[in-house]
Design a protein around this motif. Structure first.
Motif, short mmCIF file in Angstrom:
data_model
loop_
_atom_site.label_atom_id
_atom_site.label_comp_id
_atom_site.label_asym_id
_atom_site.label_seq_id
_atom_site.Cartn_x
_atom_site.Cartn_y
_atom_site.Cartn_z
N GLY A 163 0.68 -1.34 0.01
CA GLY A 163 0.09 0.18 -0.10
C GLY A 163 0.71 1.34 0.13
O GLY A 163 0.27 2.46 0.22
N ARG A 164 2.15 1.14 -0.62
CA ARG A 164 2.71 2.35 -0.39
C ARG A 164 2.60 3.40 -1.54
O ARG A 164 2.41 4.41 -1.08
CB ARG A 164 4.29 2.15 -0.58
CG ARG A 164 4.98 1.13 0.51
CD ARG A 164 6.22 0.23 -0.02
NE ARG A 164 5.83 -0.26 -1.16
CZ ARG A 164 6.94 -0.77 -2.19
NH1 ARG A 164 8.09 -0.48 -1.87
NH2 ARG A 164 6.57 -1.33 -3.07
N THR A 165 2.35 2.70 -2.64
CA THR A 165 1.69 3.73 -3.70
C THR A 165 0.56 4.29 -3.42
O THR A 165 0.21 5.62 -3.78
CB THR A 165 1.69 2.96 -5.06
OG1 THR A 165 2.85 2.45 -5.47
CG2 THR A 165 1.17 3.66 -5.98
N THR A 166 -0.57 3.47 -2.97
CA THR A 166 -1.71 4.10 -2.36
C THR A 166 -1.64 5.27 -1.40
O THR A 166 -2.49 6.19 -1.46
CB THR A 166 -2.62 2.60 -1.82
OG1 THR A 166 -2.58 1.61 -2.88
CG2 THR A 166 -4.03 3.28 -1.36
N PRO B 75 5.22 9.38 -10.15
CA PRO B 75 4.60 8.18 -10.11
C PRO B 75 5.60 7.02 -10.58
O PRO B 75 6.53 7.29 -11.26
CB PRO B 75 3.29 8.37 -10.99
CG PRO B 75 4.02 9.38 -12.10
CD PRO B 75 4.95 10.41 -11.28
N GLU B 76 5.02 5.88 -9.98
CA GLU B 76 6.21 4.64 -10.34
C GLU B 76 6.01 4.29 -11.76
O GLU B 76 6.93 3.97 -12.46
CB GLU B 76 5.72 3.63 -9.42
CG GLU B 76 4.34 3.06 -9.56
CD GLU B 76 4.08 2.05 -8.62
OE1 GLU B 76 4.94 1.17 -8.26
OE2 GLU B 76 2.87 1.63 -8.18
N ASP B 77 4.82 4.46 -12.48
CA ASP B 77 4.62 4.01 -13.65
C ASP B 77 5.13 5.25 -14.86
O ASP B 77 4.77 5.14 -15.90
CB ASP B 77 3.21 3.71 -13.99
CG ASP B 77 2.21 4.24 -13.14
OD1 ASP B 77 2.40 5.25 -12.49
OD2 ASP B 77 1.25 3.92 -13.18
N ILE C 8 8.56 10.41 -4.30
CA ILE C 8 9.10 9.79 -5.58
C ILE C 8 8.87 8.47 -5.45
O ILE C 8 9.16 7.62 -4.37
CB ILE C 8 10.41 10.03 -5.58
CG1 ILE C 8 10.56 11.49 -5.71
CG2 ILE C 8 10.97 9.58 -6.90
CD1 ILE C 8 12.25 12.04 -5.91
N ASP C 9 8.20 7.58 -6.30
CA ASP C 9 7.74 6.18 -6.20
C ASP C 9 8.50 5.26 -6.95
O ASP C 9 8.61 5.46 -8.23
CB ASP C 9 6.06 6.18 -6.38
CG ASP C 9 5.55 4.86 -6.00
OD1 ASP C 9 6.22 4.14 -5.56
OD2 ASP C 9 4.30 4.96 -6.01
N GLU C 10 9.37 4.43 -5.97
CA GLU C 10 10.22 3.77 -6.73
C GLU C 10 10.99 4.05 -8.03
O GLU C 10 10.57 3.43 -9.21
CB GLU C 10 9.36 2.35 -7.02
CG GLU C 10 8.60 1.84 -5.88
CD GLU C 10 8.73 0.23 -5.94
OE1 GLU C 10 9.64 -0.29 -6.17
OE2 GLU C 10 7.62 -0.31 -5.49
N PRO C 11 11.69 5.11 -7.98
CA PRO C 11 12.60 5.66 -9.12
C PRO C 11 13.57 4.86 -9.75
O PRO C 11 13.85 4.83 -10.94
CB PRO C 11 13.11 6.76 -8.58
CG PRO C 11 13.22 6.64 -7.17
CD PRO C 11 12.31 5.79 -6.62
MG LIG Z 1 3.87 0.86 -5.66
#
Ligand SMILES: [Mg+2]
Ligand SMILES: Nc1ncnc2c1ncn2[C@@H]1O[C@H](COP(=O)(O)OP(=O)(O)OP(=O)(O)O)[C@@H](O)[C@H]1O
Lengths: 316, 231
Positions: B39-42, B81-83, B155-158
């Motif tokens: 749930g990190r991105t959330t 965003p991660e994507d 910053i999400d999972e760069p």
């Molecule tokens: Mg994520």
């Protein structure tokens, strides 16, 4: 032969550009918001009626500017206070909303302007023959319609590619959430795009309503064909809408010209088919009578063999 | 500066976040760690208003939960965003310009700064963004958010899925923006990067915060790492 070919191409392109004025707005609205706006052609009809009304008081030239503005305003209100609320309940609700809107607008038109056509005429200043090629007259108003359509096309293109708001719109076509997270007011952009699309449809109504007929059925005549164009070209793709408009416009105009039947072609080749042959109704059918069916046939075939359309990017 | 209290989030009927509490101070570099799908991105999306937050989120004392994403962005929060969400059809430069909140209005971060951080972006400035490589797209998405001049950047999972030498560049980027005084919330899988750049870390497990502390606390706490981080 050459004469009719030239005029058919010209008329086909003109009809195609008119279709594009509706299709471009419809496809942009779909691309950004995912809304398939069934009522889009109703805004085209409103454009024609508004233009008629304004031209009664202030003449055609005032109508040319005021009617699309009026349609844009109604479009903006529809998006802001209608669609945006319905949006929370999903796409089916949105679809039904725009479907209901078709009938609401039609009934309003009945109430205000009656059920019979109104007397919306080509302005006198443009009511003359521009030139005569071989034996066919070419009306100046046709050239005017084509001019307006081309002007709009160049305008949309410049707006989308050269301005910042156009780039925000383009970005929102793929990732509206991200555009919002960068600080752009995406709901307001939606309203603007919806209003702009409606204004374009309205403008098409202004220039076509007096050339054809301004009557309550005109939305139904135009609506389905615009949908065909947009699906055929690829939902959400402006380039696809342009190519689709021209193909469907030309195909339909050409089909109407074809007054021969398969039997007559075969007869020319020396293969006469007798009047009482098997399926004779089919062999002797004039191809022009297939014209109205042609776009829908293309639609069905396209959906079966290439569901994302000519230039669409969405697989679903 | 940012305070999250009792944050819950849902996708339809599935309950993803179960009361998340966290805070980030001014100029602080904080990491949010955890396994895939916890749930990190959330959490990020709820803070940004992209997922409807249930609970209380305040930023500089102002309640931001319930605001629209663009309003939250204007308060000074940026999101990578991660994507990556590069805008196709626009060039690299146009993508960067859309990061600016007003046309042509550069903040502390200018186009030239982005090009200095990643010279590759300048070489690719007029290239349609969708043909950039994964690493280039990651550079672009980070710089695009920088152009909006955020005070706090999430910053999400760069570094996910990038080649080691680009991971190194991303690490340097993080250190640079950290030294500029910006607050950072970093979401990472790679413990090595997080331990190196952050002052404080949170570990998330199943929609809740299960650990909070400094890098040395986490290094000392083998049971948390075993239970919530290592695979
Ligand atoms: Mg994520
Ligand atoms: N749009 C969505 N609809 C329904 N469920 C979702 C959606 N997005 C995420 N989830 C679910 O919510 C949970 C948390 O997802 P989230 O993306 O926040 O995890 P994460 O910690 O960022 O992990 P990772 O990025 O490694 O996948 C997951 O179980 C995921 O399947």
């Amino acid at each position: 032969m050459l004469e009719s070919l030239i005029f058919t191409i010209f008329n086909g392109v003109l009809y195609g550009m008119l279709l594009f004025m509706l299709a471009s707005g419809l496809t942009l609205i779909f691309g950004m918001m995912g809304v398939l706006n069934f009522a889009h052609a109703s805004f085209y009809m409103l454009g024609a009626y508004f233009a008629y009304q304004v031209s009664v008081f202030a003449g055609f030239w005032a109508a040319l500017f005021l009617a699309p503005l009026g349609v844009a305003l109604i479009g903006a209100l529809t998006e802001r206070y209608g669609l945006r609320q319905v949006h929370q309940h999903g796409h089916v609700a949105e679809l039904l909303f725009t479907f209901g809107l078709v009938y609401v607008i039609e009934e309003v038109v009945h109430l205000v302007w009656g059920r019979t056509p109104v007397n919306y005429q080509v302005p006198e200043a443009l009511d003359f023959t521009l030139f005569t090629l071989f034996t066919t007259d070419f009306p100046a108003y046709r050239a005017f319609m084509l001019g307006v359509a081309i002007f709009m096309f160049v305008g949309i293109f410049l707006l989308l590619t050269k301005t910042r708001i156009g780039q925000v719109v383009q970005a929102s076509l793929s990732h509206p959430d991200m555009v919002g997270a960068l600080g752009h007011n995406v709901p307001r952009v939606f309203t603007l795009v919806f209003a702009f699309g409606c204004a374009l449809a309205g403008l098409a109504g202004v220039i076509a309503g007096n050339y054809f007929i301004t009557e309550p059925g005109m939305a139904w005549n135009m609506g389905p064909i615009v949908f065909v164009v947009v699906v055929f070209g690829g939902l959400g793709s402006l380039g696809g809408a342009l190519v689709g408009s021209l193909i469907i416009g030309l195909a339909q105009t050409f089909a109407v010209q074809m007054t021969f039947s398969i039997a007559s072609v075969l007869a020319d080749m020396g293969l006469a088919i007798s009047e009482d042959a098997f399926l004779s109704g089919f062999w002797f059918l004039e191809l022009s009578r297939i014209g109205p069916m042609l776009p829908y046939l293309l639609l069905v075939l396209m959906l079966i063999f290439r569901p994302r359309g000519l230039m669409g990017t969405r697989a679903d | 500066m940012l305070e999250v209290k009792g944050l819950h989030a849902f996708y339809g009927k599935s309950h993803i976040l179960h009361g998340v509490d966290m805070n980030i101070g001014k100029g602080e570099i904080v990491s949010l760690l955890g396994r895939n799908g916890v749930g990190r991105t959330t959490t990020c999306k709820s803070i940004m208003g992209l997922v409807e937050p249930v609970g209380n989120i305040t930023y500089n004392g102002e309640k931001i939960s319930g605001m629209e994403p663009h309003q939250i962005a204007h308060r000074g929060i940026g999101y990578v965003p991660e994507d990556r969400l590069i805008f196709p059809g626009l060039t690299t430069r146009q993508n960067l310009e859309l990061g600016m909140k007003k046309s042509g209005q550069e903040g502390r971060w200018k186009l030239d700064d982005a090009y200095k951080l990643f010279p590759r972006l300048e070489e690719r400035a007029e290239t349609p963004a969708e043909v950039l490589s994964g690493g280039e797209q990651q550079m672009l998405t980070m710089c695009r958010t920088l152009m909006g001049d955020p005070e706090l950047i999430m910053i999400d999972e760069p570094t996910e899925g990038l080649a080691p030498q680009i991971v190194k560049q991303v690490g340097e980027f993080l250190e640079q923006i950290a030294s500029s005084g910006m607050s950072v919330l970093l979401i990472e899988q790679k413990l090595s990067i997080a331990l190196k750049v952050s002052q404080r870390l949170y570990v998330m497990g199943h929609g809740e915060i299960v650990f909070e502390g400094t890098p040395s606390d986490l290094e000392a706490n083998e049971s948390v790492r075993k239970e919530w981080l290592e695979v």
